[in-house]
Design a protein around this motif. Structure first.
Motif: not given
Length: 588
Positions: A459-463
């Protein structure tokens, strides 16, 4: 107890020293229990130096959370044996590690003990080091004037000693840093030069640890840039990078990265600087002094590139860490300390510096707006959640409850709305390792901790595009909503106030939602029962103050809206409560 414990300590110390990436696992609580069981003075005398070296290694890797129980066990045994020569260095180690975990009261307490032992032994060098450490605690909570008095006392203690002293070097460096924060560049440069003079006397003495040399170089970079001497600052930045590679620890790597980010801002490389700081923030949350310094750099960087909204988000984090609890607990302990007479605590400076920065940033704010990509992220979050959540609206419910908690906590309605919207996509990374993630709730089961890590990091990478404040909030939430208040969640060691408050709020709403959604179908569960269960996680997994605030808010909202909290079909009542909190158009 035989010497086996010393052999075990030595092995762990060697393994940790040889793997500076921090990947050597061991059971710190089992080890501390064995140290508590030491019954022979000779064994203790052998174990203490090894344990202190191990704690120093863990500290450099950002693992103070694991080191502190070891240092505490050694200190308690030393006191129990009446071995003041061992009690003083172990108390000092406990104080340094407590500060690193943002336990300001604990740090003051342990350093107070260390000072008593040093004064009783008439050890001026040890006393000088303790005064320097006390100053670091006060510096950490923004009490710069009081901190400077401590650093001056540290220098006075070794004034008549002509040989190079690390405490004198460190105190001059810390005075320089305080002057920078107070805006006195000339005095900051003056003290920095004195620190360098002390360093030059050593002829490369390794006892003047490399990390503190890096911090001195970083402060010199900041001072020289503010003085308009960018070319000179570049030399110090390169030296900081060289020293960090020699030292090899995570803490020094972060200090060197923030130093380079400061140079990047000064030379117009804004994107590179923000990328460095983004990574450094994530790496430093488990070690408070490094996190505070990185936050400060990030705030200045965001303001410099014209992102006042994001700078303000980080400033609120910094204010919470320094003042909301840290300053209060530190000053309370100073008032009862036997050396309190040197501090004018009634007139101690409060939030002036942060308040000034807050006012400056707020004057530049624009009305909040959804990022252009928000609908895409929202659909992706729902699509990923469908793989594990048939209802598809777990994120929407958590968003509604997070918004309720944010408002109940005193956050302005428009900011609470942004936090609630950001919370909706907290599980956007669920496509990574989603098996059985929500059935039952993964954060309640250590066996599924690797799944927490996978979807939080995903999630951190996607955002990763942080061009909008809501995305910044959402990104923090995605990464840290499984961080535990006691540091035993994911990421390990990120604990207490170092967890972004918006992520702590989502954690409370997330667990509450799962307690109701995963209740056994044959028995059901009332909202009241779920709230009572939620209390069990306060102080371990969840922020206890937020849990109390959440429970009060839900009870109040349920009463006002006529929603039954005791009916056994609690899930239906819960959905009714969600519907009253916000319009179906926005959330459901």
């Amino acid at each position: 107890m035989t010497m086996d414990i010393c052999e075990e300590l030595s092995k762990i110390e060697t393994d940790v020293a040889n793997r500076r990436d921090g990947l050597v696992p061991f059971d710190t609580f089992d080890l501390s229990e064995k140290l508590h069981a030491i019954r022979e003075g000779a064994v203790l005398a052998t174990a203490v130096p090894i344990a202190i070296r191990l704690c120093r290694q863990l500290h450099s890797q950002g693992r103070s959370f694991e080191a502190l129980p070891i240092a505490q066990a050694m200190h308690e045994r030393a006191v129990g044996f009446g071995a003041t020569d061992l009690a003083q260095p172990t108390a000092n180690a406990c104080g340094l590690l407590a500060l690193d975990t943002a336990d300001y009261a604990g740090a003051i307490d342990f350093h107070g003990r260390a000072l008593t032992f040093a004064d009783e032994a008439q050890d001026r060098i040890a006393s000088s080091r303790v005064w320097n450490n006390i100053g670091c605690v006060l510096n950490g909570v923004g009490q710069y004037d009081s901190a400077m008095r401590c650093f001056q006392r540290a220098i006075e203690k070794v004034e008549e000693i002509t040989t190079p002293q690390f405490s004198r070097f460190s105190a001059f460096g810390n005075l320089s840093s305080c002057e920078f924060h107070l805006g006195d560049i000339k005095s900051g440069l003056f003290f920095a030069e004195h620190a360098f003079c002390e360093l030059q006397k050593t002829n490369g003495d390794e006892t003047f640890d490399l990390h503190n040399q890096i911090l001195l170089r970083r402060n010199m970079v900041r001072l020289l840039i503010d003085d308009g001497r960018v070319a000179e600052a570049e030399t110090h930045a390169q030296q900081a990078l060289f020293l960090s590679r020699r030292e090899g620890g995570l803490r020094s790597s972060i200090a060197a990265a923030t130093t380079q980010a400061i140079m990047d801002i000064a030379t117009g490389k804004f994107d590179v600087a923000l990328t460095r700081l983004d990574r450094s923030l994530a790496e430093s949350r488990a070690m408070w002094p490094a996190f505070r310094d990185t936050l400060t750099c990030a705030i200045r960087a965001e303001e410099a590139v014209g992102n006042p909204e994001k700078a303000l988000v980080r400033l609120h984090e910094l204010a919470a860490l320094i003042h909301d609890r840290g300053r209060e607990s530190a000053l309370r302990h100073l008032k009862i300390a036997n050396w309190r007479d040197m501090f004018d605590l009634h007139d101690a400076p409060g939030n002036e510096i942060l308040d000034s920065a807050k006012a400056r940033l707020q004057a530049r704010l624009k009305p909040p707006a959804a990022p252009a990509t928000w609908q895409t992220y929202s659909r992706l979050a729902v699509g990923n959640a469908l793989q594990v959540d048939a209802s598809s609206v777990h994120g929407l419910r958590v968003g509604a409850m997070t918004r309720l908690l944010a408002q109940a906590s005193g956050i302005a309605p428009i900011d609470a709305m942004e936090i609630g919207l950001a919370a909706q996509v907290h599980d956007i990374g669920l496509a990574a390792g989603h098996e059985n993630l929500l059935a039952p709730h993964a954060s309640l089961h250590a066996a599924n901790a690797h799944l927490d890590a996978m979807h939080c990091e995903a999630g951190w990478q996607i955002l990763g595009d942080e061009s909008n404040t809501r995305l910044l909030l959402a990104r923090d939430i995605a990464k840290y909503h499984h961080a535990w208040w006691n540091g035993r969640g994911y990421p390990v060691g990120v604990a207490g106030l170092a967890i972004p408050i918006h992520a702590r709020m989502v954690a409370v709403a997330d667990v509450f939602d799962c307690l109701l959604e995963n209740a056994p179908e044959d028995r059901g569960s009332s909202i009241d029962h779920a709230l009572n269960q939620l209390e069990r996680f306060a102080g371990t997994q969840l922020d206890p103050k937020l849990v109390t605030c959440f429970i009060d808010a839900v009870r109040h909202e349920g009463f006002n809206e006529g929603v039954s909290l005791v009916a056994e079909d609690g899930l239906i009542c819960f959905h009714q409560l969600i519907a009253t909190l916000t319009s179906a158009r926005n959330y459901l």
